[in-house]
Scaffold this motif. Structure first.
Motif, mmCIF file in Angstrom:
data_model
loop_
_atom_site.group_PDB
_atom_site.id
_atom_site.type_symbol
_atom_site.label_atom_id
_atom_site.label_comp_id
_atom_site.label_asym_id
_atom_site.label_seq_id
_atom_site.Cartn_x
_atom_site.Cartn_y
_atom_site.Cartn_z
ATOM 1 N N ASP A 108 -80.822 53.612 16.199
ATOM 2 C CA ASP A 108 -80.998 52.188 16.494
ATOM 3 C C ASP A 108 -79.660 51.478 16.663
ATOM 4 O O ASP A 108 -79.617 50.356 17.189
ATOM 5 N N GLN A 109 -78.569 52.105 16.193
ATOM 6 C CA GLN A 109 -77.255 51.479 16.306
ATOM 7 C C GLN A 109 -76.451 52.022 17.482
ATOM 8 O O GLN A 109 -75.337 51.563 17.739
ATOM 9 N N HIS A 152 -86.874 47.343 19.490
ATOM 10 C CA HIS A 152 -88.101 47.287 18.683
ATOM 11 C C HIS A 152 -88.655 45.868 18.530
ATOM 12 O O HIS A 152 -89.489 45.622 17.668
ATOM 13 N N THR A 153 -88.186 44.932 19.333
ATOM 14 C CA THR A 153 -88.758 43.583 19.311
ATOM 15 C C THR A 153 -89.398 43.307 20.668
ATOM 16 O O THR A 153 -89.086 43.960 21.672
ATOM 17 N N TRP A 212 -74.655 43.394 21.642
ATOM 18 C CA TRP A 212 -74.639 43.776 20.211
ATOM 19 C C TRP A 212 -74.350 42.552 19.358
ATOM 20 O O TRP A 212 -73.603 41.652 19.776
ATOM 21 N N MET A 213 -74.954 42.523 18.143
ATOM 22 C CA MET A 213 -74.568 41.547 17.121
ATOM 23 C C MET A 213 -74.836 42.174 15.753
ATOM 24 O O MET A 213 -75.776 42.964 15.589
ATOM 25 N N PRO A 214 -74.009 41.872 14.744
ATOM 26 C CA PRO A 214 -74.187 42.470 13.416
ATOM 27 C C PRO A 214 -75.533 42.079 12.812
ATOM 28 O O PRO A 214 -76.023 40.963 13.003
ATOM 29 N N GLY A 215 -76.119 43.018 12.091
ATOM 30 C CA GLY A 215 -77.350 42.735 11.370
ATOM 31 C C GLY A 215 -78.613 43.133 12.090
ATOM 32 O O GLY A 215 -79.698 43.048 11.499
ATOM 33 N N TYR A 216 -78.491 43.552 13.358
ATOM 34 C CA TYR A 216 -79.685 43.901 14.142
ATOM 35 C C TYR A 216 -79.448 45.217 14.895
ATOM 36 O O TYR A 216 -78.296 45.611 15.127
#
Length: 555
Positions: free
Chosen positions: A463-464, A490-491, A525-529
């Motif tokens: 996922d990353q 996954h959204t 990309w963004m941190p946390g997702y």
């Protein structure tokens, strides 16, 4: 109506008197030579306490006065209480000290309950008597009821003969074993921990405005039932006042006293009150032990330091260059008015995680109490889980009053709120090559881009990972802007980054500095997702991994 009880039942009272004397001596509650003020409301408990100490003052070597605070909550009944207590003091040649205030008005203005307002005023009165060097003997006489003043000079001369002058050493109150049991039950019902189970302490130190101990409040009757005191008063023919509000079941304590305790005694255990009082005593002993242990930890495992922003505030003598820069006095005033301690607390993480959960909880609670953070069980539990989770270095957890707790590689850091005026946020943007890295000074971290060979991609979280072939060769790392949207894997659809940050509980000012990696037209990309759905790794060929890590320990 509040009335005078009948004077019936002449029974032997020597047993209770001797037991009270023995209890006071064993617990060392009172010492010879002390000036003792008896807080008398007019009810059974306080009247019995005053009569018992009258009998025992020779044995104990103490000097007594009678102290009364009129809450003015029941009109004529309250005035009748004051007159009754003044008459009791005069009959036994004791000084009578009285004060009063508008408790109901204060409760309304401050938005607190009547019980809280009454207690605050009452204990403020006690504190004044203990710290005052010139207890107002004259004022005590002028505050007597008209009936007492009309008694003439004979009554005044009697009181004057017993005027003790100066401050009191001890205030004694008539709290009983029943009060103790009721308090334990009330705290259990509302929710409490070991400290709360200790309920009413037999003695508490009272501090003056400078923080020095100026006296004590002592409860000599905590080992005795209210029914024993009632029997004692009937035996000596002493009347008392009945408080009409004691039958008002709108008060929680009255419901516990009149409904719950009798039910428990009848249906479950006739000794429930004694057992609850014993539980409180055990809890206090346990708490005394833990307090000593915590004091040691607070001096070794917990370290306090002034935050950098407070240390760096300009000196008072320096001229402010920027017209809009906060003055030293302005910032210092904010620090002085803060409801919490403007200090950071650092806990050695290796030591902390090696201790049992009971120790960990005590340390966190002690930090909260010292710093002024109102930590409930849910907060403590959340901090424990946050501290113990691997891979949390550099992350933060929000606490009440604006506090944060951050997990570093070797410490758990409790960060006090920053009281400086917030600086205007400035947008940033840096180029980011593949592979490569960008130092983001505004946010205090490094964004790295790594190329993962195809044969190594299976060792990473899919996922990353991003698909190397679909990414543009030049990326940009910047703070997000109004209107930016991101579509994580996954959204179902893209969402505003503002909403995604709210889901992550990111608070200002960090929210405005939150980084994103952008291509030409969209956010990658963004941190946390997870990685963007459009660029997600397909499982074939080389992959791209984007990560961030802090390089400044203050972030």
């Amino acid at each position: 109506m509040r009335g005078i009880s009948s004077r019936l039942y002449h029974v032997p009272v020597h047993s209770l008197t001797e037991r009270v004397l023995d209890h006071i001596r064993r617990q060392e509650l009172l010492k010879a030579g002390q000036r003792v003020g008896v807080a008398v409301s007019g009810g059974i408990d306080s009247v019995a306490l005053s009569r018992l100490l009258l009998e025992l003052r020779g044995e104990l070597g103490i000097v007594l006065s009678v102290d009364h605070f009129n809450h003015k909550l029941r009109g004529a009944e309250s005035e009748g209480d004051q007159e009754f207590v003044a008459r009791l003091a005069r009959e036994h040649n004791l000084e009578f000290i009285c004060d009063s205030d508008d408790v109901a008005g204060h409760a309304s203005e401050e938005g607190v309950s009547l019980e809280t307002a009454a207690r605050n005023f009452r204990y403020g009165f006690f504190r004044h008597l203990l710290k005052s060097e010139d207890t107002p003997g004259t004022q005590a006489h002028t505050e007597r009821s008209s009936q007492d003043r009309s008694a003439g000079s004979a009554a005044s001369s009697k009181s004057d003969q017993q005027y003790i002058g100066g401050k009191l050493d001890v205030i004694v109150t008539g709290h009983t074993l029943d009060d103790q049991a009721e308090t334990v039950l009330m705290r259990l019902i509302r929710g409490t921990g070991p400290t709360g189970l200790g309920a009413i302490h037999s003695r508490i130190a009272v501090e003056d405005d400078s923080g020095d101990v100026c006296g004590e409040i002592v409860r000599p009757l905590l080992a005795f039932r209210r029914r024993e005191l009632e029997q004692y008063l009937k035996g000596i023919g002493q009347s008392w006042r009945e408080d009409s509000t004691n039958v008002d079941d709108s008060f929680t304590r009255n419901r516990v006293r009149n409904l719950l305790v009798p039910l428990l005694e009848k249906e479950f255990n006739p000794s429930i009150a004694e057992n609850l009082a014993e539980l409180a005593e055990i809890a206090r002993g346990e708490e005394d032990y833990w307090q000593n242990e915590v004091a040691g930890w607070m001096g070794t495992g917990v370290h306090w330091s002034e935050p950098e922003w407070a240390r760096a505030r300009p000196n008072a003598g320096l001229v402010q260059i920027a017209a809009n820069a906060p003055t030293n006095d302005h910032l210092q005033a904010r620090i002085d008015k803060a409801r919490w301690l403007v200090m950071n607390a650092s806990v050695d993480l290796l030591w902390f995680l090696g201790e049992p959960a009971a120790v960990q909880r005590r340390v966190i609670k002690a930090i909260g109490e010292e710093a002024g953070i109102p930590l409930e069980f849910k907060h403590v539990d959340e901090i424990l889980r946050f501290a113990s989770q691997p891979g949390k270095s550099g992350k933060e957890l929000s606490l009440p009053h604006g506090w944060k707790v951050a997990r570093r590689s070797e410490e758990l850091l409790f960060v006090t709120p920053d009281l400086r005026d917030p600086l205007p946020l400035r947008d940033y943007e840096y180029p980011l090559t593949i592979p490569g890295e960008a130092y983001v000074a505004e946010a205090g971290f490094v964004v790295q881009v790594q190329c993962i060979p195809a044969d190594e991609a299976g060792g990473y979280n899919p996922d990353q990972l991003l698909n190397a072939e679909s990414l543009p060769r030049l990326l940009r790392v910047r703070n997000w802007r109004a209107g930016d949207r991101f579509w994580p894997a996954h959204t179902k659809s893209p969402k505003k980054i503002k909403e995604l940050l709210q889901e992550l509980h990111v608070e200002p000012p960090r929210r405005g500095l939150w980084p994103v990696v952008a291509g030409q037209d969209d956010i990658i990309w963004m941190p946390g997702y997870p990685a963007a759905a459009k660029y997600r790794f397909k499982g074939n060929g080389p992959a791209i991994l984007i990560t961030e890590k802090p390089f400044d320990e203050s972030f």
